[in-house]
Design an enzyme around this catalytic site. Structure first.
Site, PDB file in Angstrom:
ATOM      1  N   ASN A   1     -13.128  -2.827   2.297  1.00 48.14           N
ATOM      2  CA  ASN A   1     -14.124  -1.767   2.423  1.00 48.14           C
ATOM      3  C   ASN A   1     -15.096  -1.844   1.253  1.00 48.14           C
ATOM      4  O   ASN A   1     -14.711  -2.230   0.147  1.00 48.14           O
ATOM      5  CB  ASN A   1     -13.433  -0.403   2.437  1.00 48.14           C
ATOM      6  CG  ASN A   1     -12.598  -0.196   3.693  1.00 48.14           C
ATOM      7  OD1 ASN A   1     -13.020  -0.556   4.787  1.00 48.14           O
ATOM      8  ND2 ASN A   1     -11.413   0.368   3.536  1.00 48.14           N
TER       9      ASN A   1
ATOM     10  N   HIS B   1     -10.119  -4.992  -3.185  1.00 50.74           N
ATOM     11  CA  HIS B   1      -8.790  -5.258  -2.642  1.00 50.74           C
ATOM     12  C   HIS B   1      -8.921  -5.694  -1.199  1.00 50.74           C
ATOM     13  O   HIS B   1      -9.690  -5.114  -0.432  1.00 50.74           O
ATOM     14  CB  HIS B   1      -7.873  -4.038  -2.760  1.00 50.74           C
ATOM     15  CG  HIS B   1      -8.525  -2.744  -2.379  1.00 50.74           C
ATOM     16  ND1 HIS B   1      -9.409  -2.089  -3.208  1.00 50.74           N
ATOM     17  CD2 HIS B   1      -8.432  -2.002  -1.255  1.00 50.74           C
ATOM     18  CE1 HIS B   1      -9.827  -0.987  -2.617  1.00 50.74           C
ATOM     19  NE2 HIS B   1      -9.264  -0.908  -1.413  1.00 50.74           N
TER      20      HIS B   1
ATOM     21  N   GLN C   1     -14.128   3.164   1.189  1.00 50.67           N
ATOM     22  CA  GLN C   1     -13.582   2.667  -0.086  1.00 50.67           C
ATOM     23  C   GLN C   1     -13.293   3.843  -1.016  1.00 50.67           C
ATOM     24  O   GLN C   1     -14.168   4.680  -1.258  1.00 50.67           O
ATOM     25  CB  GLN C   1     -14.560   1.696  -0.775  1.00 50.67           C
ATOM     26  CG  GLN C   1     -13.958   1.082  -2.034  1.00 50.67           C
ATOM     27  CD  GLN C   1     -14.863   0.055  -2.711  1.00 50.67           C
ATOM     28  OE1 GLN C   1     -16.012  -0.153  -2.307  1.00 50.67           O
ATOM     29  NE2 GLN C   1     -14.331  -0.585  -3.747  1.00 50.67           N
TER      30      GLN C   1
ATOM     31  N   HIS D   1      -7.166  -5.743   2.218  1.00 46.50           N
ATOM     32  CA  HIS D   1      -6.070  -5.133   2.969  1.00 46.50           C
ATOM     33  C   HIS D   1      -5.517  -6.184   3.930  1.00 46.50           C
ATOM     34  O   HIS D   1      -6.288  -6.783   4.689  1.00 46.50           O
ATOM     35  CB  HIS D   1      -6.576  -3.968   3.822  1.00 46.50           C
ATOM     36  CG  HIS D   1      -7.047  -2.764   3.079  1.00 46.50           C
ATOM     37  ND1 HIS D   1      -6.261  -1.647   2.910  1.00 46.50           N
ATOM     38  CD2 HIS D   1      -8.233  -2.482   2.497  1.00 46.50           C
ATOM     39  CE1 HIS D   1      -6.960  -0.719   2.250  1.00 46.50           C
ATOM     40  NE2 HIS D   1      -8.151  -1.199   1.997  1.00 46.50           N
TER      41      HIS D   1
ATOM     42  N   ASP E   1       0.852  -1.189   0.000  1.00 43.26           N
ATOM     43  CA  ASP E   1       0.000   0.000   0.000  1.00 43.26           C
ATOM     44  C   ASP E   1       0.890   1.242   0.000  1.00 43.26           C
ATOM     45  O   ASP E   1       1.891   1.312   0.711  1.00 43.26           O
ATOM     46  CB  ASP E   1      -0.916  -0.001   1.223  1.00 43.26           C
ATOM     47  CG  ASP E   1      -2.058   0.998   1.078  1.00 43.26           C
ATOM     48  OD1 ASP E   1      -3.210   0.562   0.954  1.00 43.26           O
ATOM     49  OD2 ASP E   1      -1.782   2.226   1.096  1.00 43.26           O
ATOM     50  N   ILE E   2       0.535   2.228  -0.816  1.00 44.83           N
ATOM     51  CA  ILE E   2       1.348   3.443  -0.965  1.00 44.83           C
ATOM     52  C   ILE E   2       1.323   4.308   0.304  1.00 44.83           C
ATOM     53  O   ILE E   2       2.238   5.114   0.518  1.00 44.83           O
ATOM     54  CB  ILE E   2       0.861   4.234  -2.209  1.00 44.83           C
ATOM     55  CG1 ILE E   2       1.953   5.101  -2.772  1.00 44.83           C
ATOM     56  CG2 ILE E   2      -0.395   5.022  -1.919  1.00 44.83           C
ATOM     57  CD1 ILE E   2       1.641   5.662  -4.161  1.00 44.83           C
TER      58      ILE E   2
HETATM   59  P1  AMP Z   1      -9.719   1.678   0.199  1.00 45.25           P
HETATM   60  O1  AMP Z   1      -9.784   2.992   0.965  1.00 45.25           O
HETATM   61  O2  AMP Z   1     -10.188   0.502   1.001  1.00 45.25           O
HETATM   62  O3  AMP Z   1     -10.393   1.794  -1.139  1.00 45.25           O
HETATM   63  O4  AMP Z   1      -8.192   1.409  -0.042  1.00 45.25           O
HETATM   64  C1  AMP Z   1      -7.467   1.952  -1.101  1.00 45.25           C
HETATM   65  C2  AMP Z   1      -6.025   1.803  -0.731  1.00 45.25           C
HETATM   66  O5  AMP Z   1      -5.255   1.939  -1.903  1.00 45.25           O
HETATM   67  C3  AMP Z   1      -5.535   2.859   0.262  1.00 45.25           C
HETATM   68  O6  AMP Z   1      -5.028   2.213   1.415  1.00 45.25           O
HETATM   69  C4  AMP Z   1      -4.479   3.597  -0.522  1.00 45.25           C
HETATM   70  O7  AMP Z   1      -3.375   4.003   0.284  1.00 45.25           O
HETATM   71  C5  AMP Z   1      -4.056   2.579  -1.570  1.00 45.25           C
HETATM   72  N1  AMP Z   1      -3.509   3.131  -2.795  1.00 45.25           N
HETATM   73  C6  AMP Z   1      -4.005   4.160  -3.535  1.00 45.25           C
HETATM   74  N2  AMP Z   1      -3.241   4.374  -4.625  1.00 45.25           N
HETATM   75  C7  AMP Z   1      -2.246   3.443  -4.575  1.00 45.25           C
HETATM   76  C8  AMP Z   1      -1.118   3.157  -5.418  1.00 45.25           C
HETATM   77  N3  AMP Z   1      -0.874   3.842  -6.533  1.00 45.25           N
HETATM   78  N4  AMP Z   1      -0.306   2.140  -5.042  1.00 45.25           N
HETATM   79  C9  AMP Z   1      -0.538   1.440  -3.924  1.00 45.25           C
HETATM   80  N5  AMP Z   1      -1.583   1.671  -3.099  1.00 45.25           N
HETATM   81  C10 AMP Z   1      -2.410   2.665  -3.417  1.00 45.25           C
END
Ligand code: AMP
Ligand code: ZN
Length: 113
Positions: free
Chosen positions: A86, A99, A93, A101, A29-30
């Site tokens: 989520n 995805h 979300q 987590h 995760d970024i």
């Molecule tokens: P959600 O809030 O459950 O939709 O989770 C989305 C997740 O994606 C968050 O934890 C973000 O930090 C992660 N995310 C968004 N963009 C990227 C990216 N380019 N690379 C890796 N993780 C990302």
């Protein structure tokens, strides 16, 4: 389709890959919320948990198996870890490609915020 995670699957956007095969991709995760924060995604585009159908049963189960393998590889399986998905706005979300987590490496709180 303008999907961030499909772009990561297609390697149009880079990510730190943790595991990949023909069905799933796992990457860091970024914006990590724990010492271990990995996202496990299906290569099939499914926008939310609500769009999961019986056709996906095997795939969804497989995502959990991959998450378990990563938890073991990172030595957090015995200590404990959290798997969550989520769904839609109030859950938080933000990316509409499902995805899982995988969060670990610190004590998780309950109820979640
Ligand atoms: P959600 O809030 O459950 O939709 O989770 C989305 C997740 O994606 C968050 O934890 C973000 O930090 C992660 N995310 C968004 N963009 C990227 C990216 N380019 N690379 C890796 N993780 C990302
Ligand atoms: Zn997608």
């Amino acid at each position: 389709m303008n999907c961030l995670f499909c772009k990561i699957i297609e390697k149009n956007i880079s990510a730190k890959t943790v595991y990949e095969d023909d069905r799933v991709l796992a990457f860091e995760d970024i914006n990590p919320q724990a010492p271990v924060h990995v996202l496990v995604i299906p290569k099939k585009h499914i926008s939310t948990a609500l769009e999961i159908t019986s056709e996906d049963n095997e795939l969804i189960g497989y995502m959990f198996q991959v998450a378990n393998k990563i938890a073991k590889d990172r030595n957090v399986a015995e200590r404990g870890f959290r798997l969550l998905m989520n769904c839609n706005r109030e859950s938080g979300q933000t990316v509409f490609h499902i995805h899982l987590h995988l969060l670990a490496g610190r004590v998780m709180h309950w109820p979640p915020g």
